[in-house]
Design a protein around this motif. Structure first.
Motif, PDB file in Angstrom:
ATOM      1  N   THR A  47      11.976  25.702  55.461  1.00  0.00           N
ATOM      2  CA  THR A  47      10.593  26.324  55.745  1.00  0.00           C
ATOM      3  C   THR A  47       9.624  25.639  54.831  1.00  0.00           C
ATOM      4  OG1 THR A  47      10.865  28.160  53.850  1.00  0.00           O
ATOM      5  CG2 THR A  47      11.546  28.543  56.366  1.00  0.00           C
ATOM      6  N   LEU A  48       9.317  24.535  55.072  1.00  0.00           N
ATOM      7  CA  LEU A  48       8.160  23.627  54.271  1.00  0.00           C
ATOM      8  C   LEU A  48       6.905  23.743  54.803  1.00  0.00           C
ATOM      9  CD1 LEU A  48      10.068  20.112  54.525  1.00  0.00           C
ATOM     10  CD2 LEU A  48      10.439  21.925  52.759  1.00  0.00           C
ATOM     11  N   PRO A  49       5.937  23.956  53.896  1.00  0.00           N
ATOM     12  CA  PRO A  49       4.493  24.069  54.294  1.00  0.00           C
ATOM     13  C   PRO A  49       4.010  22.755  55.007  1.00  0.00           C
ATOM     14  CG  PRO A  49       4.860  24.539  51.943  1.00  0.00           C
ATOM     15  CD  PRO A  49       6.089  23.949  52.407  1.00  0.00           C
ATOM     16  N   VAL A  50       3.613  22.885  55.966  1.00  0.00           N
ATOM     17  CA  VAL A  50       3.179  21.759  57.026  1.00  0.00           C
ATOM     18  C   VAL A  50       1.538  21.426  56.988  1.00  0.00           C
ATOM     19  CG1 VAL A  50       2.622  21.311  59.630  1.00  0.00           C
ATOM     20  CG2 VAL A  50       4.808  22.563  58.742  1.00  0.00           C
ATOM     21  N   VAL A  51       1.392  20.345  56.551  1.00  0.00           N
ATOM     22  CA  VAL A  51      -0.048  19.987  56.528  1.00  0.00           C
ATOM     23  C   VAL A  51      -0.571  19.051  57.668  1.00  0.00           C
ATOM     24  CG1 VAL A  51      -1.828  18.621  55.067  1.00  0.00           C
ATOM     25  CG2 VAL A  51       0.025  19.947  54.105  1.00  0.00           C
ATOM     26  N   LEU A  52      -1.398  19.546  58.564  1.00  0.00           N
ATOM     27  CA  LEU A  52      -1.868  18.909  59.566  1.00  0.00           C
ATOM     28  C   LEU A  52      -2.888  17.870  59.348  1.00  0.00           C
ATOM     29  CD1 LEU A  52      -0.602  18.556  62.471  1.00  0.00           C
ATOM     30  CD2 LEU A  52      -2.408  20.288  63.217  1.00  0.00           C
ATOM     31  N   ASP A  53      -2.863  16.474  59.315  1.00  0.00           N
ATOM     32  CA  ASP A  53      -3.824  15.729  58.894  1.00  0.00           C
ATOM     33  C   ASP A  53      -4.792  15.244  59.759  1.00  0.00           C
ATOM     34  OD1 ASP A  53      -5.453  13.799  57.457  1.00  0.00           O
ATOM     35  OD2 ASP A  53      -3.747  12.620  56.646  1.00  0.00           O
ATOM     36  N   GLY A  54      -6.027  16.006  59.972  1.00  0.00           N
ATOM     37  CA  GLY A  54      -6.750  15.188  61.013  1.00  0.00           C
ATOM     38  C   GLY A  54      -7.795  14.324  61.029  1.00  0.00           C
ATOM     39  N   ARG A  55      -7.361  13.228  59.960  1.00  0.00           N
ATOM     40  CA  ARG A  55      -8.472  12.240  59.840  1.00  0.00           C
ATOM     41  C   ARG A  55      -8.778  11.222  60.952  1.00  0.00           C
ATOM     42  NH1 ARG A  55      -5.870   8.843  55.032  1.00  0.00           N
ATOM     43  NH2 ARG A  55      -5.029  10.945  54.632  1.00  0.00           N
ATOM     44  N   HIS A  56      -7.807  11.236  62.052  1.00  0.00           N
ATOM     45  CA  HIS A  56      -8.020  10.465  63.240  1.00  0.00           C
ATOM     46  C   HIS A  56      -8.601  11.347  64.242  1.00  0.00           C
ATOM     47  CE1 HIS A  56      -6.058   7.254  61.047  1.00  0.00           C
ATOM     48  NE2 HIS A  56      -5.008   7.837  60.927  1.00  0.00           N
ATOM     49  N   VAL A  57      -8.696  12.670  64.118  1.00  0.00           N
ATOM     50  CA  VAL A  57      -9.122  13.586  65.191  1.00  0.00           C
ATOM     51  C   VAL A  57     -10.780  13.668  65.091  1.00  0.00           C
ATOM     52  CG1 VAL A  57      -8.662  15.653  66.280  1.00  0.00           C
ATOM     53  CG2 VAL A  57      -6.913  14.681  65.148  1.00  0.00           C
ATOM     54  N   TYR A  58     -11.441  13.249  66.061  1.00  0.00           N
ATOM     55  CA  TYR A  58     -12.931  13.502  65.992  1.00  0.00           C
ATOM     56  C   TYR A  58     -13.257  14.471  66.928  1.00  0.00           C
ATOM     57  CZ  TYR A  58     -12.342   8.956  63.421  1.00  0.00           C
ATOM     58  OH  TYR A  58     -11.930   8.075  62.513  1.00  0.00           O
TER      59      TYR A  58
END
Length: 623
Positions: free
Chosen positions: A542-553
């Motif tokens: 049950t790892l924390p999930v980081v959703l990296d949105g650097r490419h999502v504009y």
């Protein structure tokens, strides 16, 4: 002070909300968007001043006149030296345009004189409205092949009416700034279409090269017809055709040079005018044999002498004892009425970009000029025309300085119509076939296959599908099928964006970092959610999930809904979801959908310290 190409927030971070000067100017020039209020009033923002200056220029009647009638801009600067160079270039192009025009009229199924009727008006119109000094407007192999079906149904009048209607369509597209439509035709589709046209046109000329009679002009019909009638091959026509091909290839490779000595310059001129040289030599041989009561070659035959009549295009056509009114004709044209203008625009814009060499290109003006060329040309019995790559390349190599070179080319074609038409009946068909076959061979685009194989093999699919469909069905159907396949691939990759998954240790705890590689739209919403859940189950923790949105504009409401569902899914698994590096626009969309998502956003530059509290909780649990 920061550069004018970067806008900074108070904390020194670049703000995705604000566009750079370069972006604003590019969008403004393209007519896409006007600068925002904050951008226009920014103290240090140079785009505001530049946009105001450009806006005043666009509203200036003189500037508008110079852009819409380009001759007004360059004619006052014209010199005698430029006139001499334009005249030399125009003569050279004319020697290429005359035999090519006759040959392309044969490809279209028209009498030979229609190739000349189609060659002069575009030169005169483009002098006034054209924006590129190199482009030569006239009949081309692809236009001839695409109008062939109209000629088969309605005769020469069908080609003339198609020229008028295509011109109206192109002119309308230019006025409405709809040149973006050709952007939906990708390089693989264009290459497949071009190769298919070259194969189809080349195969259709085998019958003339061999001196046999074959019905049908498609690839399959031509090849089958040649094999079925191979025993009727004419030895003399075949011999003349093969010799003509060898001469054309040999003359193309002459070691001439425009800036060399007299002999090198002579070889350079012969190289550029090789089509005319070969056709003239073949005509001379046929004429000398005719004077001695010998006619071993199949000749073009008698054609209408004199200049073309000035008459409006026919809106009612009588052909093969059948009269068709305008609605019937338009229905008979079918998809050609759309595909032909688009291909004409595509050819012309592609050639203009190739020879622009850093100069600005006004696509709208090019489309407007091409539309008027076709509209006025139809009043002189022209078939559809567009920019010719071969003649444009000759024009450029000849050192043309302005669009005035087209006037000399057009005048030479008119001279040929008025004086030389009586000699055209002695042109052997096999020599014209040789000119077309050699031109089609050099039009084959082998390099694109190699490039796509090295870069992205999946692009070979639309290229191959377009090529096969155009060859075995028709050019129009093949183009449509190729575009559809290309759009399907585009939609597939939009619905299946690349996702980068990394497992890292931050603040003493393991986390799962998931980075979409592109902006997200509704077809990709469910896919992204499934991928995140799948990766979480695969890790077994049950790892924390980081959703990296650097490419999502940008995202839409469907993506926002699925990201909310994702957060709920992870909560049920006792996993934390964090949105990191998301732009303010995307964040606003998510918070507008569900305000509780605001708690999930983090704006720190790094992940260090983000999980300190969680690490302390884990340490207590361990003790």
């Amino acid at each position: 002070m920061p550069s004018s190409d970067v806008r900074l927030e108070n904390d020194g971070e670049p703000s995705p909300l604000l566009r750079t000067d370069r972006e604003i100017m590019e969008e403004f020039n393209a007519g896409i968007v006007w600068p925002t209020k904050s951008e226009k009033t920014g103290e240090n923002h140079q785009a505001a001043k530049l946009c105001r200056e450009m806006a005043s220029q666009k509203c200036d009647p003189k500037e508008l006149l110079r852009r819409r009638i380009p001759i007004v801009a360059w004619l006052p600067l014209y010199t005698w030296n430029k006139l001499f160079q334009d005249a030399m270039a125009g003569l050279t192009v004319g020697l290429t345009a005359i035999p090519q025009g006759i040959a392309y009229a044969v490809v279209a199924g028209l009498p030979a004189q229609y190739g000349l009727y189609s060659g002069f008006m575009g030169c005169f119109v483009y002098l006034i409205l054209g924006g590129s000094k190199d482009i030569t407007i006239g009949p081309t192999a692809i236009m001839a092949l695409m109008v062939q079906s109209s000629v088969t149904k309605y005769g020469a009048d069908g080609a003339v009416l198609m020229c008028f209607l295509s011109g109206c369509m192109i002119f309308l597209l230019g006025i409405l700034h709809m040149g973006f439509l050709v952007d939906f035709i990708s390089m693989p589709v264009i290459s497949g279409f071009t190769n298919a046209a070259a194969v189809t046109i080349g195969s259709s000329q085998l019958k003339s090269l061999l001196g046999i009679t074959v019905s049908g002009s498609g690839f399959v019909e031509s090849i089958v017809g040649v094999f079925e009638n191979i025993t009727d091959t004419s030895l003399w026509d075949t011999l003349l055709g093969v010799v003509s091909i060898l001469l054309l290839v040999g003359l193309k490779n002459l070691p001439g040079n425009r800036s060399g000595n007299f002999w090198r310059k002579t070889m350079w001129v012969i190289c550029l005018a090789r089509n005319a040289v070969v056709v003239i030599l073949a005509t001379l041989v046929a004429y000398l044999l005719y004077l001695n009561d010998l006619q071993p070659f199949k000749l073009t035959g008698k054609i209408t002498e004199g200049l073309p009549p000035f008459v409006p295009p026919p809106f009612s056509i009588t052909y093969n004892n059948q009269t068709s009114d305008f609605p019937t004709i338009v229905k008979g044209f079918g998809s050609s009425l759309i595909s032909l203008p688009l291909i004409a625009v595509l050819e012309n814009i592609a050639i203009a970009k190739t020879f622009a060499k850093g100069r600005p290109l006004d696509a709208t003006q090019e489309m407007t000029a091409l539309g008027v060329c076709n509209i006025l040309g139809s009043f002189f019995r022209s078939m559809p025309v567009t920019g010719s790559f071969t003649r444009t390349a000759v024009n450029n190599a000849s050192g043309v300085q302005t669009q005035m070179g087209g006037v000399v080319t057009g005048a030479l074609i008119l001279l040929a119509c008025g004086v030389l038409t009586s000699t055209f009946e002695f042109i052997p068909k096999s020599s014209l076939a040789a000119v077309i076959i050699v031109a089609m061979y050099y039009m084959l685009d082998f390099e694109t296959f190699r490039v796509l194989w090295r870069t992205k093999k999946i692009d070979l699919m639309p290229l191959t599908v377009t090529l096969v469909s155009c060859v075995f069905l028709s050019l129009e159907d093949g183009m449509i099928i190729g575009i559809v396949v290309n759009l399907v691939l585009l939609l597939y990759f939009t619905a299946r964006p690349g996702v980068l998954v990394q497992e890292e240790t931050v603040d003493g705890i393991s986390i799962l970092i998931i980075t979409p590689r592109q902006s997200l739209s509704f077809p990709a919403a469910e896919y992204l959610r499934e991928q995140v859940i799948y990766r979480c189950k695969l890790s077994g923790e049950t790892l924390p999930v980081v959703l990296d949105g650097r490419h999502v504009y940008r995202i839409d409401a469907t993506v926002a809904k699925n990201l909310k569902y994702l957060q709920t899914d992870l909560e049920s698994r006792n996993q934390m979801l964090i949105f990191w590096n998301w732009s303010p626009e995307v964040r606003q969309t998510l918070e507008s959908y569900d305000s509780s998502l605001a708690q999930q956003f983090r704006t720190a530059r790094t992940l260090d310290g983000m999980f300190v509290v969680q690490a302390e909780i884990n340490a207590v649990r361990t003790e």
